[in-house]
Design an enzyme around this catalytic site. Structure first.
Site, mmCIF file in Angstrom:
data_model
loop_
_atom_site.group_PDB
_atom_site.id
_atom_site.type_symbol
_atom_site.label_atom_id
_atom_site.label_comp_id
_atom_site.label_asym_id
_atom_site.label_seq_id
_atom_site.Cartn_x
_atom_site.Cartn_y
_atom_site.Cartn_z
ATOM 1 N N GLU A 1 1.389 -2.413 13.258
ATOM 2 C CA GLU A 1 1.367 -0.984 13.559
ATOM 3 C C GLU A 1 0.204 -0.667 14.493
ATOM 4 O O GLU A 1 0.361 0.085 15.465
ATOM 5 C CB GLU A 1 1.232 -0.190 12.256
ATOM 6 C CG GLU A 1 1.274 1.322 12.464
ATOM 7 C CD GLU A 1 1.001 2.105 11.168
ATOM 8 O OE1 GLU A 1 0.706 1.483 10.137
ATOM 9 O OE2 GLU A 1 1.104 3.345 11.218
ATOM 10 N N GLU B 130 -0.762 7.632 -7.604
ATOM 11 C CA GLU B 130 0.031 7.116 -6.486
ATOM 12 C C GLU B 130 1.432 6.703 -6.963
ATOM 13 O O GLU B 130 2.436 6.945 -6.297
ATOM 14 C CB GLU B 130 -0.684 5.916 -5.864
ATOM 15 C CG GLU B 130 0.007 5.365 -4.617
ATOM 16 C CD GLU B 130 -0.691 4.119 -4.073
ATOM 17 O OE1 GLU B 130 -1.039 3.230 -4.868
ATOM 18 O OE2 GLU B 130 -0.866 4.038 -2.850
ATOM 19 N N GLU C 137 7.134 10.385 -2.719
ATOM 20 C CA GLU C 137 7.504 9.588 -1.548
ATOM 21 C C GLU C 137 7.818 8.147 -1.908
ATOM 22 O O GLU C 137 8.477 7.441 -1.147
ATOM 23 C CB GLU C 137 6.360 9.580 -0.516
ATOM 24 C CG GLU C 137 5.958 10.924 0.044
ATOM 25 C CD GLU C 137 4.889 11.607 -0.796
ATOM 26 O OE1 GLU C 137 4.652 11.195 -1.946
ATOM 27 O OE2 GLU C 137 4.299 12.587 -0.309
ATOM 28 N N SER D 190 -2.250 5.186 8.778
ATOM 29 C CA SER D 190 -1.206 4.164 8.832
ATOM 30 C C SER D 190 -0.075 4.618 7.920
ATOM 31 O O SER D 190 -0.312 5.179 6.849
ATOM 32 C CB SER D 190 -1.775 2.842 8.337
ATOM 33 O OG SER D 190 -0.719 1.982 7.993
ATOM 34 N N GLU E 206 0.425 -3.516 8.896
ATOM 35 C CA GLU E 206 -0.601 -2.630 9.450
ATOM 36 C C GLU E 206 -1.163 -3.167 10.768
ATOM 37 O O GLU E 206 -1.411 -2.399 11.702
ATOM 38 C CB GLU E 206 -1.720 -2.431 8.422
ATOM 39 C CG GLU E 206 -2.530 -1.178 8.684
ATOM 40 C CD GLU E 206 -3.292 -0.706 7.443
ATOM 41 O OE1 GLU E 206 -2.666 -0.550 6.374
ATOM 42 O OE2 GLU E 206 -4.507 -0.522 7.535
ATOM 43 N N CYS F 160 -12.814 -1.202 -3.707
ATOM 44 C CA CYS F 160 -12.122 -1.281 -5.010
ATOM 45 C C CYS F 160 -12.977 -1.910 -6.101
ATOM 46 O O CYS F 160 -12.787 -1.629 -7.276
ATOM 47 C CB CYS F 160 -10.835 -2.065 -4.871
ATOM 48 S SG CYS F 160 -9.771 -1.396 -3.591
#
Lengths: 569, 403
Positions: free
Chosen positions: A284, A363, A368, A321, A281, A501
């Protein structure tokens, strides 16, 4: 102003609610529909108190004190009314003579039980009336059992007021009043983001996660499978609460021991792949920053946040991202790099995640990235498994995570709290940009429990505008501000749950503000305890790139560690 | 004897109606109108009995650029049909009252929220509003003054609780029909958060009637504490059911039933429900009571909505209880626990009592406890009163006999 509470005089400076005022006088009034995070609603009427001169009782949660007021919080009149209301609540709640209390998801954290004791219920004279509303099992993350629902509206208000997701509502009137979703479609078929904040809020067992403990028990005992487990950073600072410990107790090493005792073949750490996420990340971000790519960059670790933006702000999908979350990255690496490394057929490798999150269950099945992870358990589910296996977690000896996917840094540890991903990314970005060693690792300005935090970070004359957002209501505010051109940033961390979290929908119940700050404190303690506190210095990560991935954003990285999103509006 | 006051324009056509109440008001200062209504001690005729003048005065003093008048025509209390009578027979007076209130408090916008089942009343009111616009009694610069006022008709969707003023406001806004937490009272923060006066149809009509006179007619009608007249809608076991106008203090309940409604059918009186099914019953020992707020209150019941239901000895009281309980079970808005769960549980018990043919002592005791909790702790007035009738029947006719 002067107020008499139970004949004793008190003085207050502000116009508090009676509930807040009596709290200061150390008197406990039972409440069910009240929650510190939500606007008072005044539906359960358990907090009703007697006020001298008033014909009826007044709910303490919404009635303000006034000068000269004389309040009786536990007079006989009040106690009698509370006791009757409580009888009615119990009758509505579907407790049966099968002692289904014992099998309830909230058997250890049931608010009704606590209040029944506060009120001193000795008998329930009205038999239970069960609800005819069917269970909702349409979601991958959350189950609704309406027969346990007392329609206190807390889940509805949490979903609307705090998360601004608005998928729950109260329908019908009279005895048919019930909580539901749009057209009764079920949570799996509406814009639910699976954050599980409703589960945390629910005072009864009407909402809980979709359990996968049975499947995990089965797979652990299947000798033909190689079963590895990963633990998310927020689990180790919270699971002790399920065993009666004070919030904020760190049990990382006992957790490792406990998981080995359960029979996992290897015990690894999501923190490893959190470090990996930072590598990808941060790279990126730098790439977008240098090459004029889409900014601000939004983090993508929180699957509740991802589904929220897909439903509500698809115009911002390019800002996300492309990095998979640490959970998914872990699975992708474990089933390729690690499986090959130890010579296990990839199809025999089973990855189990322990997550503070209910959205991770969803998730996992996203098309994907299907197959990266096989089972997701919440912190609460793992605690149940420990108890079932007779594991006395708090008193277990310490053990270390397995290598190499258990080698981690302080930077990864702070992923568990809001601001952590940003801070970890900044630590790495600074050194990558400047080539110098970062002296002060603590970015205090992005820490803390506030919903929206902003900071300007200077790196070698370069000014980075960053923001950290937690809770989806705040995410909505932020996105609207960006949309209206009121705000401009380079990089924003988003977490679906308040506090990040540590306040996830899979965490121990209760999760109050006070408990959140204790868990947060523990997270930063863990960071401090590491010698290596920057993701790019993690030797196991360095080895992974050297042996397998090449470099961040390589073709292999893209294949395994990055993903795509879809507009759901 | 029926006192004809509010009914005095009955039979008059729209064209012949002079709107003198409004005309007089527009010639006065706003505060003078308010004072006249205040002096008349006109109490809210929907059931709660709150003085209308005080409501108007408070709303007048709240500063805001937008204020609302809402006419509560969601007449849902079983046995009550006096508002329907007014809307069908004196629609112009109803609207006139709304406009007068709007003028007095400084509002330009009015709503009339009519019970959805009242199709005839809706049709008539709609037509009347249209005609009033045509005659410039509504719209801009009403009757050549600076005062402008618009009215919108909203049709209810069938929920009893929407007769509660805050629930009604929610309903107009398109929200779920459930009460709001008070404070803030609607006069401070009501419809769309703006100061709002919610008055019943009969209240507003009476205000229009009061304003018709140069003097204050209410000062000469009724008793000290109960001024004026009241429309009583009588149904049940009587020979001449209908809507009668009664001057407070001039007749007893017994006289109303016997002289106006033609007497009790069948083999004698069982009991009278004086003001809708939220009020406690009057037995044969009690019905010789003057019809005033204070006298009925003294013996533990209420004028309520004026929906009087007469029940003869020949009826199965348990069937009546069951019927009333079915109604409240289904019509509680479902928000607060005592009302929702209380009425649900009472209904279960009452159904068993009805099947069995008599109640048990234990059941009366539990229903009494629930009534206590509901009346002391429910969220709105509707909840508070929801068990009154049921318990009073059980206590008056069964409690002493059962084990």
């Amino acid at each position: 102003m002067k107020v008499k509470i139970n004949n004793k005089e008190y003085e207050f400076q502000e116009e508090l609610s009676i509930l807040d005022a009596v709290k200061k006088a150390h008197i406990i009034i039972p409440t069910l529909c009240y929650s510190e995070k939500l606007k008072p609603f005044g539906s359960c009427r358990l907090c009703s108190v007697e006020i001298k001169g008033e014909r009826t009782l007044k709910p303490a949660c919404v009635t303000k004190i006034s000068n000269g007021m004389e309040i009786y919080t536990h007079s006989e009149k009040v106690r009698k009314v509370r006791s009757t209301i409580m009888e009615l609540i119990i009758a509505s709640h579907g407790i049966s003579c099968n002692l289904n209390c014992l099998t309830c998801s909230k058997s250890a954290s049931c608010e009704i039980k606590v209040i029944a004791e506060e009120i001193g219920i000795m008998e329930v004279r009205v038999p239970p009336i069960s609800s005819r509303v069917p269970e909702d099992r349409s979601s991958y993350s959350i189950v609704r059992e309406p027969q346990k629902c007392i329609v206190c509206d807390r889940c509805v208000r949490k979903c609307a007021e705090v998360q601004s997701v608005n998928i729950l509502t109260i329908a019908n009137r009279g005895p048919d009043t019930y909580v539901t979703t749009f057209l009764d479609k079920g949570m799996g078929n509406v814009d639910c983001v699976n954050c599980g904040q409703c589960v945390i809020e629910c005072p009864t067992g009407a909402l809980h996660e979709v359990y996968q403990t049975d499947q995990v028990w089965n797979v652990i005992s299947d000798n033909s499978k190689y079963v590895i487990v990963q633990t998310a950073p927020a689990v180790r600072v919270a699971i002790a609460e399920e065993f009666g410990a004070e919030p904020g107790r760190i049990v990382t090493k006992q957790l490792v021991t406990g998981l080995r005792l359960l029979g996992f073949d290897k015990v690894f750490d999501t923190n490893f792949s959190a470090d990996l996420t930072i590598m990808e990340e941060a790279s990126e971000f730098l790439e977008r920053f240098k090459n004029g790519g889409k900014l601000p960059l939004f983090t993508s670790c929180s699957p509740g946040w991802i589904k929220f933006i897909e439903h509500n702000y698809p115009e911002f999908l390019d800002n996300l991202s492309t990095c998979k979350s640490p959970q998914q990255m872990f699975g992708a690496i474990a089933k390729t790099y690690y499986a090959d490394k130890i010579g296990i057929p990839r199809e025999d490798m089973i990855v189990v995640s322990i997550m503070p999150c209910t959205a991770k269950k969803y998730e996992r099945v996203r098309p994907e990235m299907k197959g990266d992870v096989d089972y997701v358990l919440t912190t609460r589910e793992l605690a149940k498994m420990f108890k079932l296996a007779g594991i006395d977690l708090l008193n277990l000896p310490s053990e270390e995570y397995d290598e190499p996917l258990g080698i981690t840094t302080g930077a990864a540890a702070i992923f568990g709290a809001t601001g952590g991903v940003m801070e970890a990314a900044l630590r790495t970005a600074y050194e990558v940009i400047t080539g110098k060693t970062l002296e002060r690792l603590d970015f205090e300005s992005v820490r803390g429990i506030e919903g929206i935090k902003e900071a300007v970070i200077e790196i070698d004359g370069l000014k980075l505008n960053v923001a950290v957002v937690n809770g989806l209501g705040n995410a909505r505010k932020m996105l609207d501000m960006i949309k209206n051109g009121e705000k401009d940033y380079h990089f924003i961390e988003f977490m679906a749950c308040p506090g990040g979290c540590i306040g996830g929908g899979g965490q121990p119940i209760p999760t109050t503000k006070e408990i959140l700050s204790k868990r947060m404190k523990a997270i930063y303690e863990i960071d401090k305890s590491f010698e290596i506190r920057k993701s790019h210095e993690n030797p196991a990560i360095q080895a992974l790139y050297k042996e397998f991935l090449g470099e961040p954003l390589s073709e292999k990285s893209h294949e395994l560690l990055h993903t795509t999103y879809i507009a759901r509006s | 004897m029926e006192k004809i006051f509010l009914k005095s324009d009955l039979g008059k056509s729209f064209e012949d109606y002079e709107f003198s109440g409004l005309k007089n008001s527009l010639k006065m200062e706003q505060t003078q109108v308010i004072d006249k209504i205040k002096d008349s001690v006109l109490k809210g005729r929907g059931g709660a009995g709150f003085p209308a003048g005080i409501k108007w005065e408070t709303a007048y003093h709240v500063e805001d650029d937008i204020k609302f008048v809402v006419c509560n025509a969601d007449e849902g209390e079983p046995g009550t049909f006096k508002d329907r009578f007014l809307m069908e027979n004196l629609p112009y007076k109803v609207i006139e009252g709304i406009v007068i209130c709007g003028y007095a408090i400084g509002s330009k916008y009015g709503y009339i929220y009519i019970r959805g089942e009242y199709t005839q009343a809706i049709k008539i009111i709609r037509k009347t509003i249209q005609k009033m616009y045509e005659r410039n009694i509504l719209g801009n610069n009403i009757l050549g003054t600076d005062f402008s006022f618009d009215i919108k008709l909203v049709r209810g969707a069938g929920a009893y609780v929407c007769g509660d003023e805050t629930s009604l406001i929610n309903s107009i806004e398109g929200e779920r029909g459930m009460s709001r937490i008070k404070p803030p009272l609607p006069v401070f923060e009501g419809l769309y958060g703006k100061p709002t006066v919610v008055n019943n149809v009969e209240t507003l009509s009476a205000a229009a009637e009061i304003m018709k006179y140069d003097y204050n007619p209410y000062l000469q009608l009724g008793t000290e504490k109960s001024k004026g007249t009241k429309l009583v809608s009588i149904s049940g076991d009587v020979y001449k059911p209908g809507v009668y106008e009664v001057e407070f203090g001039k007749m007893t309940v017994k006289e109303i039933v016997n002289e106006l409604a033609g007497g009790v059918k069948g083999s004698g009186l069982g009991f009278v429900i004086p003001g809708g099914i939220s009020t406690e019953v009057l037995t044969e020992n009690e019905w010789d009571v003057p019809y005033t707020y204070e006298d009925l209150f003294k013996i533990g019941t209420n004028i309520g909505s004026g929906g009087m239901i007469v029940v003869s000895k020949d009826r199965n009281y348990l069937e009546i209880i069951k019927n009333v309980s079915d109604f409240f079970r289904d019509e509680t808005c479902g928000t607060c626990f005592p009302c929702r769960e209380g009425n649900k549980n009472i209904n279960k018990m009452v159904s068993e009592i009805y099947e069995r043919g008599y109640p048990m002592k234990k059941e009366i005791e539990i229903i009494s406890d629930i009534k206590n909790a509901v009346s002391l702790a429910a969220r709105c007035g509707f909840g508070e009163a929801s068990v009154n009738l049921i318990l009073s029947i059980l206590e008056n006719f069964y409690a002493k006999k059962v084990k």
